[in-house]
Design a protein around this motif. Structure first.
Motif, PDB file in Angstrom:
ATOM      1  N   TRP A   1      23.521  69.248   1.042  1.00 10.84           N
ATOM      2  CA  TRP A   1      23.737  69.908   2.435  1.00 10.84           C
ATOM      3  C   TRP A   1      25.214  70.643   2.381  1.00 10.84           C
ATOM      4  CZ3 TRP A   1      22.288  64.657   4.920  1.00 10.84           C
ATOM      5  CH2 TRP A   1      23.359  63.697   4.550  1.00 10.84           C
ATOM      6  N   GLY A   2      25.990  70.556   1.612  1.00 15.81           N
ATOM      7  CA  GLY A   2      27.171  71.322   1.447  1.00 15.81           C
ATOM      8  C   GLY A   2      26.856  72.539   0.616  1.00 15.81           C
ATOM      9  N   SER A   3      25.704  72.923   0.251  1.00 15.23           N
ATOM     10  CA  SER A   3      25.505  74.067  -0.643  1.00 15.23           C
ATOM     11  C   SER A   3      25.236  75.069   0.440  1.00 15.23           C
ATOM     12  CB  SER A   3      24.371  73.825  -1.519  1.00 15.23           C
ATOM     13  OG  SER A   3      23.748  75.043  -2.304  1.00 15.23           O
ATOM     14  N   GLU A   4      25.189  76.557  -0.025  1.00 15.06           N
ATOM     15  CA  GLU A   4      24.894  77.344   0.789  1.00 15.06           C
ATOM     16  C   GLU A   4      23.466  77.782   0.680  1.00 15.06           C
ATOM     17  OE1 GLU A   4      25.959  81.464  -0.868  1.00 15.06           O
ATOM     18  OE2 GLU A   4      26.844  80.286  -2.531  1.00 15.06           O
ATOM     19  N   TYR A   5      22.790  77.191  -0.165  1.00 11.01           N
ATOM     20  CA  TYR A   5      21.378  77.241  -0.384  1.00 11.01           C
ATOM     21  C   TYR A   5      20.553  76.271   0.226  1.00 11.01           C
ATOM     22  CZ  TYR A   5      23.065  80.525  -3.802  1.00 11.01           C
ATOM     23  OH  TYR A   5      23.670  81.563  -4.896  1.00 11.01           O
ATOM     24  N   PHE A   6      21.328  75.416   0.924  1.00 12.09           N
ATOM     25  CA  PHE A   6      20.602  74.145   1.604  1.00 12.09           C
ATOM     26  C   PHE A   6      19.912  74.804   2.858  1.00 12.09           C
ATOM     27  CE2 PHE A   6      20.366  71.290   5.013  1.00 12.09           C
ATOM     28  CZ  PHE A   6      19.825  70.216   4.702  1.00 12.09           C
ATOM     29  N   ARG A   7      18.497  74.256   3.032  1.00 17.25           N
ATOM     30  CA  ARG A   7      17.761  74.603   4.011  1.00 17.25           C
ATOM     31  C   ARG A   7      16.968  73.235   4.684  1.00 17.25           C
ATOM     32  NH1 ARG A   7      20.321  78.093   3.010  1.00 17.25           N
ATOM     33  NH2 ARG A   7      19.922  80.349   3.155  1.00 17.25           N
ATOM     34  N   PRO A   8      16.962  73.040   5.959  1.00 16.28           N
ATOM     35  CA  PRO A   8      16.243  71.549   6.371  1.00 16.28           C
ATOM     36  C   PRO A   8      14.940  71.516   5.560  1.00 16.28           C
ATOM     37  CG  PRO A   8      17.495  72.553   8.096  1.00 16.28           C
ATOM     38  CD  PRO A   8      17.398  73.869   6.863  1.00 16.28           C
ATOM     39  N   HIS A   9      14.078  72.455   5.641  1.00 15.72           N
ATOM     40  CA  HIS A   9      12.610  72.276   5.178  1.00 15.72           C
ATOM     41  C   HIS A   9      12.824  71.767   3.587  1.00 15.72           C
ATOM     42  CE1 HIS A   9      13.361  76.368   3.440  1.00 15.72           C
ATOM     43  NE2 HIS A   9      12.870  75.948   2.259  1.00 15.72           N
ATOM     44  N   GLN A  10      13.865  71.685   2.916  1.00 14.16           N
ATOM     45  CA  GLN A  10      13.726  71.360   1.493  1.00 14.16           C
ATOM     46  C   GLN A  10      13.588  69.826   1.637  1.00 14.16           C
ATOM     47  OE1 GLN A  10      17.526  72.688   0.210  1.00 14.16           O
ATOM     48  NE2 GLN A  10      16.824  74.767   0.102  1.00 14.16           N
TER      49      GLN A  10
ATOM     50  N   ASN B   1      25.128  72.971  -6.358  1.00 12.33           N
ATOM     51  CA  ASN B   1      24.035  73.796  -6.046  1.00 12.33           C
ATOM     52  C   ASN B   1      22.571  73.339  -6.770  1.00 12.33           C
ATOM     53  OD1 ASN B   1      25.267  75.605  -3.975  1.00 12.33           O
ATOM     54  ND2 ASN B   1      25.921  76.775  -5.655  1.00 12.33           N
ATOM     55  N   ILE B   2      23.010  72.379  -7.617  1.00 15.02           N
ATOM     56  CA  ILE B   2      21.919  71.907  -8.247  1.00 15.02           C
ATOM     57  C   ILE B   2      20.437  71.237  -7.506  1.00 15.02           C
ATOM     58  CG2 ILE B   2      20.985  69.898  -9.921  1.00 15.02           C
ATOM     59  CD1 ILE B   2      23.869  70.027 -11.241  1.00 15.02           C
ATOM     60  N   PRO B   3      19.114  71.808  -7.544  1.00 12.36           N
ATOM     61  CA  PRO B   3      18.231  71.402  -6.758  1.00 12.36           C
ATOM     62  C   PRO B   3      17.627  69.964  -7.276  1.00 12.36           C
ATOM     63  CG  PRO B   3      17.551  73.079  -8.218  1.00 12.36           C
ATOM     64  CD  PRO B   3      19.219  72.912  -8.481  1.00 12.36           C
ATOM     65  N   THR B   4      17.251  69.102  -6.288  1.00  9.89           N
ATOM     66  CA  THR B   4      16.481  68.073  -6.570  1.00  9.89           C
ATOM     67  C   THR B   4      15.211  68.001  -6.367  1.00  9.89           C
ATOM     68  OG1 THR B   4      18.328  66.751  -6.559  1.00  9.89           O
ATOM     69  CG2 THR B   4      16.503  65.606  -6.316  1.00  9.89           C
TER      70      THR B   4
END
Length: 256
Positions: free
Chosen positions: A32-41, A168-171
């Motif tokens: 959630w500190g990433s610029e690419y974080f979105r709540p729907h994730q 920015n690593i996605p899980t």
């Protein structure tokens, strides 16, 4: 849930092979500190798996079918779906908490290097994260004077890029929710026996699940470099499963 997960994984593979498009880059759960974080994730990542790893989706779906079908028959589809999603969300929250700690630690080490760009401070990062690309910088620092402005700038830039990459690593994966299913099955039917290859004798579910949790705790705290498995997400799914079972007043059957 099983059909949805498999269908989404097949779509991921097709999009990657046909268009080079990684769905996980957009719908995977980011820190959630990433610029690419979105709540729907928090929801979408539960239905994604590694496009290049069939074993990832197969093992999750096999466990979901093997243990989840019994729970669904016991609770009904609606309650089972609520249980599954709550475990998945709980796993994601625990994973985000761990990511927060890990990213704060990395930022602290990086800042120490920025403030005092020495080989020793750089080695702390290299040794902790075991990144092969960093070794060339270590070699360069050993060959060139420590006050080489160009080398210091290049190393600082590399560290800053590494910090952003980690952030920015996605899980992806349903493992947290599936682990909640495993915990629930083990809690409700502790004495059912499993045959697990290559173990030559049956093992009670409570010992299998208990051993699995202890293993996840061990490897989670060990935090070995290169381990990209979200162990604390698994444990978070189990924790939220246990809490839900207690809230619902579910009781284990020692005869089962």
């Amino acid at each position: 849930m099983l059909i949805i997960n498999v269908a989404v994984w097949l779509a991921q593979v097709a999009l990657l092979q046909m268009y080079g498009f990684k769905l996980s880059d957009y719908l995977g759960l980011r820190y959630w500190g990433s610029e690419y974080f979105r709540p729907h994730q928090f929801i979408t990542h539960l239905f994604l798996h590694d496009e290049s790893n069939f074993l990832h989706v197969f093992s999750n779906m096999f466990a979901l079918w093997m243990f989840g079908s019994t729970l669904e028959n016991r609770w009904g589809p609606k309650r089972f779906l609520n249980f599954y999603l709550i475990c998945g969300l709980g796993a994601a929250l625990c994973h985000e908490s761990v990511l927060t700690y890990e990213n704060m630690q990395l930022s602290k080490l990086a800042q120490a290097f920025y403030d005092h760009p020495t080989l020793d401070n750089f080695r702390v990062i290299v040794d902790k994260y075991g990144i092969n690309e960093m070794q060339s910088f270590v070699d360069a620092w050993q060959r060139l004077p420590a006050d080489s402005d160009q080398l210091v700038w290049q190393t600082k830039h590399f560290v800053s890029v590494f910090v952003e990459e980690v952030k920015n690593i996605p899980t992806v994966g349903a493992s947290g929710a599936v682990f909640g299913v495993l915990l629930a099955f083990g809690y409700l039917y502790p004495n059912q026996q499993l045959f697990i290859i290559p173990i030559p004798f049956p093992i009670r579910v409570k010992y299998f699940i208990g051993g699995y949790i202890l293993w996840e705790l061990y490897v989670g705290f060990k935090n070995q470099a290169g381990d990209n498995v979200a162990h604390f997400a698994h444990l978070g799914g189990a924790l939220f499963a246990y809490i839900l079972l207690k809230i619902w007043g579910e009781r284990s059957d020692p005869r089962s």
